[in-house]
Design an enzyme around this catalytic site. Structure first.
Site, PDB file in Angstrom:
ATOM      1  N   ASP A   1       0.843  -1.197   0.000  1.00 21.69           N
ATOM      2  CA  ASP A   1       0.000   0.000   0.000  1.00 21.69           C
ATOM      3  C   ASP A   1       0.876   1.246   0.000  1.00 21.69           C
ATOM      4  O   ASP A   1       1.332   1.702   1.045  1.00 21.69           O
ATOM      5  CB  ASP A   1      -0.918  -0.015   1.239  1.00 21.69           C
ATOM      6  CG  ASP A   1      -1.860   1.186   1.262  1.00 21.69           C
ATOM      7  OD1 ASP A   1      -1.920   1.918   0.244  1.00 21.69           O
ATOM      8  OD2 ASP A   1      -2.537   1.372   2.288  1.00 21.69           O
TER       9      ASP A   1
ATOM     10  N   LYS B   1       1.574   7.963   0.331  1.00 19.36           N
ATOM     11  CA  LYS B   1       1.968   8.041   1.741  1.00 19.36           C
ATOM     12  C   LYS B   1       3.333   8.709   1.861  1.00 19.36           C
ATOM     13  O   LYS B   1       4.126   8.656   0.930  1.00 19.36           O
ATOM     14  CB  LYS B   1       2.077   6.619   2.323  1.00 19.36           C
ATOM     15  CG  LYS B   1       0.760   5.921   2.546  1.00 19.36           C
ATOM     16  CD  LYS B   1       0.993   4.527   3.136  1.00 19.36           C
ATOM     17  CE  LYS B   1      -0.316   3.785   3.351  1.00 19.36           C
ATOM     18  NZ  LYS B   1      -1.195   4.380   4.357  1.00 19.36           N
TER      19      LYS B   1
ATOM     20  N   ASP C   1      -5.740   6.391  -0.767  1.00 12.56           N
ATOM     21  CA  ASP C   1      -5.101   5.598   0.293  1.00 12.56           C
ATOM     22  C   ASP C   1      -6.139   4.850   1.150  1.00 12.56           C
ATOM     23  O   ASP C   1      -5.788   3.980   1.940  1.00 12.56           O
ATOM     24  CB  ASP C   1      -4.235   6.515   1.170  1.00 12.56           C
ATOM     25  CG  ASP C   1      -3.238   5.743   2.007  1.00 12.56           C
ATOM     26  OD1 ASP C   1      -3.097   4.529   1.780  1.00 12.56           O
ATOM     27  OD2 ASP C   1      -2.603   6.360   2.886  1.00 12.56           O
TER      28      ASP C   1
ATOM     29  N   GLU D   1      -7.961   2.440   0.410  1.00 10.00           N
ATOM     30  CA  GLU D   1      -8.216   1.421  -0.613  1.00 10.00           C
ATOM     31  C   GLU D   1      -8.763   0.119  -0.031  1.00 10.00           C
ATOM     32  O   GLU D   1      -9.425  -0.635  -0.728  1.00 10.00           O
ATOM     33  CB  GLU D   1      -6.924   1.144  -1.406  1.00 10.00           C
ATOM     34  CG  GLU D   1      -5.953   0.143  -0.762  1.00 10.00           C
ATOM     35  CD  GLU D   1      -5.382   0.571   0.583  1.00 10.00           C
ATOM     36  OE1 GLU D   1      -5.459   1.782   0.897  1.00 10.00           O
ATOM     37  OE2 GLU D   1      -4.888  -0.284   1.343  1.00 10.00           O
TER      38      GLU D   1
ATOM     39  N   ARG E   1     -11.096  -0.485   2.153  1.00 11.40           N
ATOM     40  CA  ARG E   1     -12.566  -0.561   2.191  1.00 11.40           C
ATOM     41  C   ARG E   1     -13.130  -0.756   0.783  1.00 11.40           C
ATOM     42  O   ARG E   1     -14.207  -1.326   0.614  1.00 11.40           O
ATOM     43  CB  ARG E   1     -13.141   0.683   2.879  1.00 11.40           C
ATOM     44  CG  ARG E   1     -12.878   1.970   2.196  1.00 11.40           C
ATOM     45  CD  ARG E   1     -13.053   3.177   3.106  1.00 11.40           C
ATOM     46  NE  ARG E   1     -11.906   3.388   3.989  1.00 11.40           N
ATOM     47  CZ  ARG E   1     -11.828   4.357   4.895  1.00 11.40           C
ATOM     48  NH1 ARG E   1     -12.814   5.207   5.055  1.00 11.40           N
ATOM     49  NH2 ARG E   1     -10.761   4.492   5.642  1.00 11.40           N
TER      50      ARG E   1
HETATM   51  N1  BES Z   1      -3.262   0.308   5.214  1.00  7.35           N
HETATM   52  C1  BES Z   1      -3.660   1.582   5.692  1.00  7.35           C
HETATM   53  C2  BES Z   1      -3.945   1.596   7.196  1.00  7.35           C
HETATM   54  C3  BES Z   1      -2.766   1.357   8.095  1.00  7.35           C
HETATM   55  C4  BES Z   1      -2.031   2.418   8.550  1.00  7.35           C
HETATM   56  C5  BES Z   1      -2.439   0.083   8.519  1.00  7.35           C
HETATM   57  C6  BES Z   1      -0.952   2.204   9.384  1.00  7.35           C
HETATM   58  C7  BES Z   1      -1.366  -0.133   9.354  1.00  7.35           C
HETATM   59  C8  BES Z   1      -0.619   0.924   9.788  1.00  7.35           C
HETATM   60  C9  BES Z   1      -4.930   2.057   4.984  1.00  7.35           C
HETATM   61  O1  BES Z   1      -5.072   1.619   3.683  1.00  7.35           O
HETATM   62  C10 BES Z   1      -4.881   3.551   4.954  1.00  7.35           C
HETATM   63  O2  BES Z   1      -3.954   4.077   4.410  1.00  7.35           O
HETATM   64  N2  BES Z   1      -5.872   4.188   5.544  1.00  7.35           N
HETATM   65  C11 BES Z   1      -5.903   5.604   5.602  1.00  7.35           C
HETATM   66  C12 BES Z   1      -7.335   6.038   5.423  1.00  7.35           C
HETATM   67  C13 BES Z   1      -7.521   7.519   5.305  1.00  7.35           C
HETATM   68  C14 BES Z   1      -6.924   8.026   4.022  1.00  7.35           C
HETATM   69  C15 BES Z   1      -8.984   7.838   5.366  1.00  7.35           C
HETATM   70  C16 BES Z   1      -5.393   6.038   6.968  1.00  7.35           C
HETATM   71  O3  BES Z   1      -5.680   5.375   7.959  1.00  7.35           O
HETATM   72  O4  BES Z   1      -4.639   7.009   7.022  1.00  7.35           O
HETATM   73 ZN    ZN Z   2      -4.087   2.888   2.263  1.00  9.79          ZN
HETATM   74 ZN    ZN Z   3      -4.095  -0.173   3.202  1.00  6.90          ZN
END
Ligand code: BES
Ligand code: ZN
Ligand code: ZN
Length: 513
Positions: free
Chosen positions: A272, A279, A349, A351, A353
C-alpha cells in the site's frame, strides 16, 4: 522442532535443560519443582531464601546441576502471582524460557506442564498453550539472510508429566497447539515477506499450496472474471499497478448436510503506497504487511482443513497492490462496485474498504453468512487503541461476544467500537452514493467500518481492524518482532466453537439392536 509428551519424573530426564516453575511468593516449591529441588540438595529453596528467586512473571534463573541430575541445567521460570495466572502466561513463559535456552545453544529441553499442577488449569489447554508458546516464540524470519553460525535452533521439546492418566489429554493439546501455532507462523511468513516476493499472484499461489496441503478447494478469480462480475471497486484500486489483482477463494466443507457457510474475508493489499494520495516515505516499507488480514484468513483456513470441524467455511481474499501510475485511480474518480453502488474516491489511500466492498458483495452473492472481515484498515485504529488490542465493530452483538471469547482463548484481545448513525453523515458524497473517507480526526476507524456496513446490508457481520496488532515492535512472550499472525488463532477458535454449538441437522438415527 519436535514436541513430545513423556510420562516420567522430570528430574530424571536427560534433556540438555529442564524447565521447572515457581509462583511468586512460594517459599518451599512443591510438585515437579519440589522434586528437582530435592535432587539438587535444596538449591532452589536456598536461592528463594536468599531472595535471588522471587517467582516474578518470566523471571529466569539458570542452575548448573554439576552431575546431580541427568540434565546439566535447570531453568526456574517465574509464573508471577498465582491468582493472576492464565493460559496466556503459559504461552509467554514458555516462549521467553525457550528463547533464552536457544540463545545458550541448548538443543533439547524438557519442561513441566506450566499451569496443570498447582496452577489448577485444564491440562490439555496448558499443553496446547505450551506448544503455541514454543512454536510462536521461537519463530524467526530469516529467508533473505545469510546463514548465521550463531543462529542456533532448538531441536526437541518434551512435556514431562508424572501422572500417566493426564498423558492422552496432553498429547491432544500439543497436536492442536502445533497446528494453531504453525498457522500463525504461516501468516507471519506471508506478512513479513517483502512485497516484491509476495505479489498478488504469489499470494494466490501460496493459498493454492495451503489448500492442497489441507484438503481445501481453491479458486482464483482473474481480472476478466472481476470485470464480468462488475467488481469496479477492486479493479479501481488495482488499475495503478503492473501486478494483476487476484481474488482468492478457499472453500472448506465440513458439514455436507447443511448449506449454511461462514465467510472469512481478509484484506490482501500486498503493498500500500497510498496510490496517487501517496503516503510519506518514512515508514512506507511497513505497508508490505497490508495483506496481514488476508494472510490470517488463508492460514486459518489451512488450520481448519487440518482440524476438520463440522462446519462450512469459505474464505475470500481480494489481493492487489495500491500504486500510483498514469493509469491509477485519481482522487475524485467515481467507481461502480459489484453491488451496483457508486463510490467517490476522495483519497486513494483508503483502498482497503474499496476492495472489501467487492469482497463483501461477492460473499453475499455466494450466500455466505455470517461474514467476518479482517483488515489493516485504518491508522485511526492505532490512534484509538494502540497496539494492545484489535478493534471490532459489528451489526450482531452475539457474534461479537463469540469473537471476543475466541480471542481470549488465543491470548488475542479485541475491543468493540460503536457504529452510531452520527458517523454515517461523514461518508455521504455529493456526486456518488457514498465516499471512501470520513471526517478527518473524527473516528476514522468507525467511518471505515460504516462504509463496509453499507455493503453488508442485513447479513450478520463483524469487522476486525488489526492495523495496530498486525505487527510487534519487539520480542515479548509468544510475540516476536515483526508480523504477529493475529488474529489467525482467534479465527480458528471461533470456527471450532461455532462447529461445536451447532446441533445435528437431523436427529441421530437410532441404532438397531
Ligand atoms: N493500510 C492503511 C492503514 C494502516 C495504517 C495500517 C498504518 C497499518 C498501519 C490504509 O489503507 C490507509 O492508508 N488508511 C488511511 C485512510 C484515510 C486516508 C482515510 C489512513 O488510515 O490514514
Ligand atoms: Zn491505504
Ligand atoms: Zn491499506
Amino acid at each position: 522442532m519436535e514436541i513430545k509428551v513423556q510420562v516420567r519424573d522430570v528430574s530424571r530426564h536427560p534433556a540438555r535443560a529442564i524447565v521447572v516453575n515457581l509462583f511468586e511468593g512460594v517459599k518451599r516449591p512443591g510438585g515437579a519443582t519440589g522434586a528437582v529441588d530435592k535432587a539438587l540438595g535444596g538449591a532452589i529453596s536456598q536461592l528463594i531464601k536468599e531472595g535471588e528467586i522471587k517467582g516474578k512473571l518470566s523471571e529466569l534463573t539458570l542452575i548448573h546441576t554439576l552431575g546431580r541430575l541427568s540434565s546439566p541445567r535447570v531453568l526456574v521460570a517465574g509464573l508471577g502471582k498465582q491468582q493472576e495466572f492464565r493460559l496466556d502466561k503459559v504461552r509467554d513463559v514458555t516462549a521467553t524460557a525457550l528463547r533464552y535456552l536457544r540463545r545458550l545453544g541448548v538443543k533439547t529441553v524438557a519442561t513441566v506442564v506450566h499451569g496443570a499442577g498447582v496452577g489448577g488449569l485444564d491440562p490439555q489447554q496448558c499443553a496446547q498453550a505450551i506448544a503455541e508458546g514454543a512454536v510462536m516464540g521461537l519463530y524467526r524470519f530469516t529467508r533473505h539472510k545469510k546463514k548465521n553460525e550463531d543462529e542456533r535452533e532448538l531441536d526437541e521439546l518434551t512435556l514431562v508429566e508424572f501422572d500417566r492418566t493426564k498423558a492422552p489429554a496432553l498429547r491432544r493439546g500439543v497436536a492442536t497447539g502445533r497446528i494453531l501455532a504453525d498457522a500463525a507462523n504461516r501468516a507471519r511468513d506471508m506478512a513479513n515477506e517483502p512485497a516484491n516476493y509476495l505479489t498478488p499472484a504469489i499470494m494466490a499461489k501460496q493459498a493454492q499450496a495451503a489448500a492442497h496441503e489441507a484438503g481445501l478447494e481453491c479458486e482464483v478469480l482473474e481480472r476478466e472474471q472481476m470485470e464480468e462480475l462488475g467488481m469496479g471497486a477492486l479493479l479501481g484500486v488495482a488499475q495503478g499497478s503492473a501486478q494483476p489483482p487476484k481474488m482468492i477463494v478457499l472453500r472448506y466443507r465440513g458439514d455436507r448436510r447443511r448449506k449454511a457457510t461462514l465467510g472469512l474475508l481478509g484484506k490482501g493489499v500486498t503493498f500500500d503506497s497510498g496510490g496517487i494520495s501517496i503516503k510519506p516515505s518514512a515508514g512506507m516499507q511497513t505497508m508490505k504487511g497490508d495483506m496481514s488480514g488476508g494472510a490470517a484468513v488463508i492460514s486459518a483456513m489451512w488450520a481448519i482443513g487440518r482440524l476438520k470441524p463440522r462446519i462450512n467455511v469459505t474464505a475470500v481474499v481480494p489481493a492487489t497492490e495500491n500504486m500510483p501510475s498514469g493509469s491509477a485511480t485519481k482522487p475524485g474518480d467515481v467507481l461502480r462496485a459489484m453491488s451496483g453502488k457508486t463510490i467517490e474516491v476522495v483519497n486513494t489511500d483508503a483502498e482497503g474498504r474499496l476492495i472489501l466492498a467487492d469482497a463483501i458483495a461477492y460473499a453475499r452473492q455466494q450466500g455466505l453468512s455470517p461474514i467476518l472481515d479482517v483488515a489493516t484498515l485504518t491508522g485511526a485504529m492505532i490512534v484509538a487503541i494502540g497496539k494492545a488490542a484489535t478493534g471490532c465493530m459489528t451489526n450482531n452483538q452475539e457474534l461479537c461476544q463469540k469473537v471476543i471469547a475466541a480471542g481470549e482463548a488465543a491470548g488475542e484481545k479485541f475491543w468493540q467500537f460503536p457504529l452510531y448513525d452520527e458517523y454515517k453523515e461523514h461518508i455521504k458524497s455529493d456526486v456518488a452514493d457514498i465516499k471512501n473517507v470520513g471526517k478527518r480526526g473524527q473516528g476514522g476507524a468507525i467511518s471505515a467500518a460504516l462504509f463496509l456496513a453499507d455493503f453488508v446490508g442485513d447479513t450478520p457481520w463483524i469487522h476486525l481492524d488489526m492495523a495496530g496488532t498486525d505487527s510487534a515492535e519487539k520480542d515479548k512472550g509468544a510475540w516476536v518482532k515483526g508480523a504477529t499472525g493475529i488474529p489467525t488463532r482467534t479465527l480458528v477458535n471461533l470456527v471450532l466453537a461455532l462447529a461445536r454449538e451447532r446441533k445435528p441437522a437431523r436427529p441421530a438415527r437410532r441404532r438397531r439392536k
